[in-house]
Design a protein around this motif. Structure first.
Motif, PDB file in Angstrom:
ATOM      1  N   ALA A 119       0.835  -1.206   0.000  1.00  0.00           N
ATOM      2  CA  ALA A 119       0.000   0.000   0.000  1.00  0.00           C
ATOM      3  C   ALA A 119       0.867   1.253   0.000  1.00  0.00           C
ATOM      4  CB  ALA A 119      -0.926  -0.007   1.214  1.00  0.00           C
ATOM      5  N   SER A 120       1.964   1.223   0.741  1.00  0.00           N
ATOM      6  CA  SER A 120       2.886   2.365   0.784  1.00  0.00           C
ATOM      7  C   SER A 120       3.547   2.585  -0.568  1.00  0.00           C
ATOM      8  CB  SER A 120       3.959   2.135   1.857  1.00  0.00           C
ATOM      9  OG  SER A 120       3.379   2.006   3.138  1.00  0.00           O
ATOM     10  N   LEU A 121       3.856   1.494  -1.263  1.00  0.00           N
ATOM     11  CA  LEU A 121       4.459   1.607  -2.598  1.00  0.00           C
ATOM     12  C   LEU A 121       3.511   2.318  -3.556  1.00  0.00           C
ATOM     13  CD1 LEU A 121       7.057   0.593  -4.165  1.00  0.00           C
ATOM     14  CD2 LEU A 121       5.592  -1.242  -5.003  1.00  0.00           C
ATOM     15  N   MET A 123       1.042   4.349  -2.709  1.00  0.00           N
ATOM     16  CA  MET A 123       0.903   5.734  -2.261  1.00  0.00           C
ATOM     17  C   MET A 123       2.144   6.552  -2.601  1.00  0.00           C
ATOM     18  SD  MET A 123      -0.918   5.547   1.482  1.00  0.00           S
ATOM     19  CE  MET A 123      -0.850   7.326   1.632  1.00  0.00           C
ATOM     20  N   GLY A 124       3.292   5.896  -2.631  1.00  0.00           N
ATOM     21  CA  GLY A 124       4.545   6.608  -2.844  1.00  0.00           C
ATOM     22  C   GLY A 124       4.754   7.124  -4.248  1.00  0.00           C
ATOM     23  N   PHE A 125       3.938   6.661  -5.206  1.00  0.00           N
ATOM     24  CA  PHE A 125       4.134   7.135  -6.583  1.00  0.00           C
ATOM     25  C   PHE A 125       3.923   8.640  -6.718  1.00  0.00           C
ATOM     26  CE2 PHE A 125       2.086   8.007 -10.771  1.00  0.00           C
ATOM     27  CZ  PHE A 125       3.251   8.016 -11.516  1.00  0.00           C
ATOM     28  N   PRO A 126       2.797   9.192  -6.216  1.00  0.00           N
ATOM     29  CA  PRO A 126       2.630  10.636  -6.392  1.00  0.00           C
ATOM     30  C   PRO A 126       3.094  11.482  -5.218  1.00  0.00           C
ATOM     31  CG  PRO A 126       0.560   9.694  -5.691  1.00  0.00           C
ATOM     32  CD  PRO A 126       1.560   8.565  -5.717  1.00  0.00           C
ATOM     33  N   ILE A 127       3.279  10.886  -4.028  1.00  0.00           N
ATOM     34  CA  ILE A 127       3.477  11.704  -2.834  1.00  0.00           C
ATOM     35  C   ILE A 127       4.919  11.606  -2.346  1.00  0.00           C
ATOM     36  CG2 ILE A 127       2.880   9.935  -1.128  1.00  0.00           C
ATOM     37  CD1 ILE A 127       1.168  12.079   0.291  1.00  0.00           C
ATOM     38  N   ALA A 131       5.981  13.181   3.437  1.00  0.00           N
ATOM     39  CA  ALA A 131       4.532  13.340   3.565  1.00  0.00           C
ATOM     40  C   ALA A 131       3.831  11.987   3.576  1.00  0.00           C
ATOM     41  CB  ALA A 131       3.995  14.199   2.427  1.00  0.00           C
ATOM     42  N   GLY A 132       4.223  11.097   2.681  1.00  0.00           N
ATOM     43  CA  GLY A 132       3.601   9.777   2.618  1.00  0.00           C
ATOM     44  C   GLY A 132       3.814   8.989   3.892  1.00  0.00           C
ATOM     45  N   LEU A 133       5.035   9.056   4.418  1.00  0.00           N
ATOM     46  CA  LEU A 133       5.344   8.311   5.633  1.00  0.00           C
ATOM     47  C   LEU A 133       4.510   8.812   6.811  1.00  0.00           C
ATOM     48  CD1 LEU A 133       7.176   6.086   6.741  1.00  0.00           C
ATOM     49  CD2 LEU A 133       8.855   7.853   7.321  1.00  0.00           C
ATOM     50  N   VAL A 134       4.359  10.127   6.940  1.00  0.00           N
ATOM     51  CA  VAL A 134       3.580  10.689   8.043  1.00  0.00           C
ATOM     52  C   VAL A 134       2.110  10.290   7.926  1.00  0.00           C
ATOM     53  CG1 VAL A 134       2.808  12.809   9.143  1.00  0.00           C
ATOM     54  CG2 VAL A 134       5.153  12.623   8.376  1.00  0.00           C
ATOM     55  N   VAL A 135       1.568  10.335   6.712  1.00  0.00           N
ATOM     56  CA  VAL A 135       0.160   9.966   6.520  1.00  0.00           C
ATOM     57  C   VAL A 135      -0.072   8.503   6.877  1.00  0.00           C
ATOM     58  CG1 VAL A 135      -1.620   9.636   4.762  1.00  0.00           C
ATOM     59  CG2 VAL A 135      -0.305  11.756   4.811  1.00  0.00           C
ATOM     60  N   MET A 136       0.895   7.642   6.587  1.00  0.00           N
ATOM     61  CA  MET A 136       0.733   6.205   6.838  1.00  0.00           C
ATOM     62  C   MET A 136       1.046   5.804   8.276  1.00  0.00           C
ATOM     63  SD  MET A 136      -0.451   4.330   4.423  1.00  0.00           S
ATOM     64  CE  MET A 136       0.132   2.670   4.790  1.00  0.00           C
ATOM     65  N   LEU A 137       1.648   6.691   9.058  1.00  0.00           N
ATOM     66  CA  LEU A 137       2.075   6.317  10.412  1.00  0.00           C
ATOM     67  C   LEU A 137       0.959   5.714  11.269  1.00  0.00           C
ATOM     68  CD1 LEU A 137       4.591   9.078  11.578  1.00  0.00           C
ATOM     69  CD2 LEU A 137       5.069   6.675  11.100  1.00  0.00           C
ATOM     70  N   PRO A 138      -0.229   6.327  11.336  1.00  0.00           N
ATOM     71  CA  PRO A 138      -1.248   5.722  12.208  1.00  0.00           C
ATOM     72  C   PRO A 138      -1.618   4.304  11.787  1.00  0.00           C
ATOM     73  CG  PRO A 138      -2.209   7.438  10.824  1.00  0.00           C
ATOM     74  CD  PRO A 138      -0.732   7.564  10.704  1.00  0.00           C
ATOM     75  N   ILE A 139      -1.590   4.029  10.483  1.00  0.00           N
ATOM     76  CA  ILE A 139      -1.894   2.682  10.002  1.00  0.00           C
ATOM     77  C   ILE A 139      -0.752   1.738  10.359  1.00  0.00           C
ATOM     78  CG2 ILE A 139      -2.715   1.357   8.036  1.00  0.00           C
ATOM     79  CD1 ILE A 139      -4.389   3.848   8.739  1.00  0.00           C
ATOM     80  N   ALA A 159       8.687   2.232   4.831  1.00  0.00           N
ATOM     81  CA  ALA A 159       9.608   3.333   4.568  1.00  0.00           C
ATOM     82  C   ALA A 159      10.428   3.075   3.306  1.00  0.00           C
ATOM     83  CB  ALA A 159      10.539   3.532   5.769  1.00  0.00           C
ATOM     84  N   VAL A 160      10.836   1.826   3.094  1.00  0.00           N
ATOM     85  CA  VAL A 160      11.574   1.473   1.875  1.00  0.00           C
ATOM     86  C   VAL A 160      10.713   1.720   0.642  1.00  0.00           C
ATOM     87  CG1 VAL A 160      12.595  -0.440   0.578  1.00  0.00           C
ATOM     88  CG2 VAL A 160      13.052  -0.215   3.019  1.00  0.00           C
ATOM     89  N   ALA A 161       9.437   1.374   0.715  1.00  0.00           N
ATOM     90  CA  ALA A 161       8.535   1.570  -0.420  1.00  0.00           C
ATOM     91  C   ALA A 161       8.438   3.043  -0.798  1.00  0.00           C
ATOM     92  CB  ALA A 161       7.150   1.006  -0.084  1.00  0.00           C
ATOM     93  N   PHE A 162       8.228   3.909   0.194  1.00  0.00           N
ATOM     94  CA  PHE A 162       8.160   5.346  -0.091  1.00  0.00           C
ATOM     95  C   PHE A 162       9.488   5.863  -0.640  1.00  0.00           C
ATOM     96  CE2 PHE A 162       4.553   5.364   3.015  1.00  0.00           C
ATOM     97  CZ  PHE A 162       3.623   5.941   2.171  1.00  0.00           C
ATOM     98  N   SER A 163      10.595   5.414  -0.058  1.00  0.00           N
ATOM     99  CA  SER A 163      11.908   5.883  -0.487  1.00  0.00           C
ATOM    100  C   SER A 163      12.217   5.449  -1.914  1.00  0.00           C
ATOM    101  CB  SER A 163      12.989   5.357   0.468  1.00  0.00           C
ATOM    102  OG  SER A 163      14.267   5.786   0.062  1.00  0.00           O
ATOM    103  N   ALA A 164      11.892   4.209  -2.267  1.00  0.00           N
ATOM    104  CA  ALA A 164      12.183   3.708  -3.609  1.00  0.00           C
ATOM    105  C   ALA A 164      11.455   4.525  -4.669  1.00  0.00           C
ATOM    106  CB  ALA A 164      11.801   2.234  -3.712  1.00  0.00           C
ATOM    107  N   MET A 165      10.186   4.814  -4.427  1.00  0.00           N
ATOM    108  CA  MET A 165       9.428   5.628  -5.373  1.00  0.00           C
ATOM    109  C   MET A 165       9.988   7.046  -5.445  1.00  0.00           C
ATOM    110  SD  MET A 165       7.019   4.326  -7.185  1.00  0.00           S
ATOM    111  CE  MET A 165       5.924   2.901  -7.313  1.00  0.00           C
ATOM    112  N   HIS A 166      10.346   7.604  -4.294  1.00  0.00           N
ATOM    113  CA  HIS A 166      10.822   8.982  -4.244  1.00  0.00           C
ATOM    114  C   HIS A 166      12.138   9.161  -5.006  1.00  0.00           C
ATOM    115  CE1 HIS A 166      10.842  13.004  -2.375  1.00  0.00           C
ATOM    116  NE2 HIS A 166      12.150  12.871  -2.359  1.00  0.00           N
TER     117      HIS A 166
END
Length: 470
Positions: A119-121, A123-127, A131-139, A159-166
């Motif tokens: 799911a993070s991967l 989400m990480g495409f556009p964000i 920002a993506g990591l903070v939004v996903m923290l509660p989940i 975190a790896v998923a968001f970083s890879a896309m970024h």
């Protein structure tokens, strides 16, 4: 540096700058690990000392410190604050636990971390990463509480998923800037970058990161917890409502990205993007604005729409800001340290020396980005520095577009590697995942290094295939 017009009392050579950077990092490690000094104070002291030893005149010192601190704080503060508000609304209403339970019911507890990182991967495409990591923290926190066991084995893959896309995929700033500088086809970079990001996420995020996380027993952070504020705010939101709140900023950001892409492909790009309607829609998709809109919507659907009093909603939103102050300040101080290293010229000096060694183009591109990243911290600066140095070599060579894209991927791989104390993202992960500096070095730094190595190997393979078919 000319961009700051700093007054220098003296200038160190490449060797002196490199030794200074190593010494500065060593002193910082000693202050935090041995003397247990707060990271914010240690980063400030190290930044000041490094700047003065590098020859920056006392009268220019504050400009040098502000260069990295202000830009990092400006980028991070709005995103983290708005993301924390959204996270607190979702967490306090019970929506985070509800969504976590539903996801685990679908994929099972054993695959909960995999589902979360997937799911993070997406989400990480556009964000952006932060920002993506903070939004996903509660989940992430809610899934970890439900599953139990190692928190980091659940959190790090996301975190790896968001970083890879970024790092690898447009529309993120690093690959877009590098592609523009060297003349790579943005569409081809996006396709290849997405493939690279997925492969790296799978190899590093789902295979390596959970194993590294299992080695450490880190409790689930309480930064978004709100036990005292929950009284009277709990509700039973629908799963579709929570998913909608997570998807809303992504759709708005994609709107911005789509319009920018369409505009770039039109001959009348400037006129199209300047049109009042188009520019207004693009504004809605700017990341801070998209998050602001989502926070306000969450206040309506989870608060006022659920019959909650305005004073209680205000209290919930306000309670999100206090716990993140330390995160924001330490992250800004990390940017300050990286900025000081940048204005001393260490990155340019080392990159220039490497560029003169006559290495193969794709190897030189990777090494320049990697060493500049290690030296001064910023992945985007490392990537644009490498691209600026390589553009002349690329222009003078008869490379195909696919070969140029492979070089961009190699630079992207170098720019992600071995994040450490001069990188603001290092401190962001450290604080949000409840790790001290030693723990972050033994997990996140190694993970980012593995991402760089895998990315470089993939770049070499792509370059070889492109060379064979051209």
């Amino acid at each position: 540096m000319d961009e700051l017009n700093l007054v220098m009392n003296w200038e160190l050579g490449t060797v002196g700058l490199l030794l200074l950077a190593v010494a500065a990092v060593a002193v910082l490690l000693v202050m935090i690990m041995a003397f247990k000094m707060h990271a914010f104070l240690a980063l400030m002291i190290t930044s000041i000392g490094t700047a003065l030893i590098a020859g920056i005149a006392p009268g220019s010192l504050m400009d040098a410190l502000s260069f990295g601190f202000n830009s990092t704080l400006g980028n991070v503060m709005l995103l983290v604050a708005l993301g924390a508000m959204l996270g607190r609304m979702i967490e306090t209403s019970g929506g985070a636990q509800l969504l976590a339970d539903r996801m685990i019911d679908l994929v099972g507890e054993k695959r909960a971390g995999l589902g979360l990182s997937l799911a993070s991967l997406l989400m990480g495409f556009p964000i952006f990463f932060d920002a993506g990591l903070v939004v996903m923290l509660p989940i992430i926190y809610a899934v970890s509480r439900r599953v139990g066991g190692s928190f980091l084995s659940i959190a790090l893959p996301s975190a790896v998923a968001f970083s890879a896309m970024h790092i690898f995929a447009p529309p993120h700033p690093g690959p877009v800037a590098a592609s523009t500088i060297v003349g790579a086809d943005i569409g081809l970079v996006m396709l290849v970058g997405l493939v690279f990001a997925v492969i790296i996420w799978f190899l590093v995020g789902t295979l390596l990161a959970p194993r590294l996380g299992m080695r450490l027993d880190v409790p689930i952070p309480t930064i978004l917890d709100s036990t005292s504020e929950k009284t009277g705010f709990e509700s039973t939101p629908r799963v579709s409502t929570i998913i909608g709140l997570l998807v809303l900023p992504l759709l708005l950001i994609l709107l911005n990205t789509g319009l920018n892409t369409v505009g770039a492909a039109r001959p009348d790009a400037e006129a199209f993007l300047a049109d009042p309607i188009v520019s207004g829609l693009r504004l809605l998709g700017e990341t801070p604005v998209a998050l602001l809109i989502t926070v306000v919507v969450s206040m309506f659907v989870l608060g006022w729409g659920a019959g909650k009093k305005g004073t209680l909603i205000e209290k919930i939103v306000d309670s999100a800001l206090g716990p993140i102050c330390s995160v924001v300040l330490v992250t800004g101080a990390g940017g300050m340290f990286g900025g000081v290293l940048r204005v001393t010229g260490i990155g340019d000096a080392v990159a220039g020396s490497l560029n003169d060694l006559g290495l193969p183009v794709i190897v030189a591109a990777f090494l320049i980005a990697q060493i500049v990243r290690i030296a001064q911290g910023s992945a985007t600066v490392a990537l644009t520095t490498a691209a600026s140095l390589m553009v002349g070599v690329i222009a003078a060579s008869d490379f195909s577009q696919l070969e140029i894209v492979a070089i961009v991927m190699a630079m992207s791989a170098g720019s992600v590697g071995f994040s450490h104390v001069n990188d603001s993202g290092f401190w962001l992960v450290s604080r949000f995942f409840g790790m001290d500096m030693k723990q972050t070095l033994s997990t996140w730094t190694l993970i980012q290094g593995a991402m760089a190595i895998v990315g470089f190997v993939l770049s070499l393979v792509l370059f070889g295939i492109a060379s064979a078919v051209s």
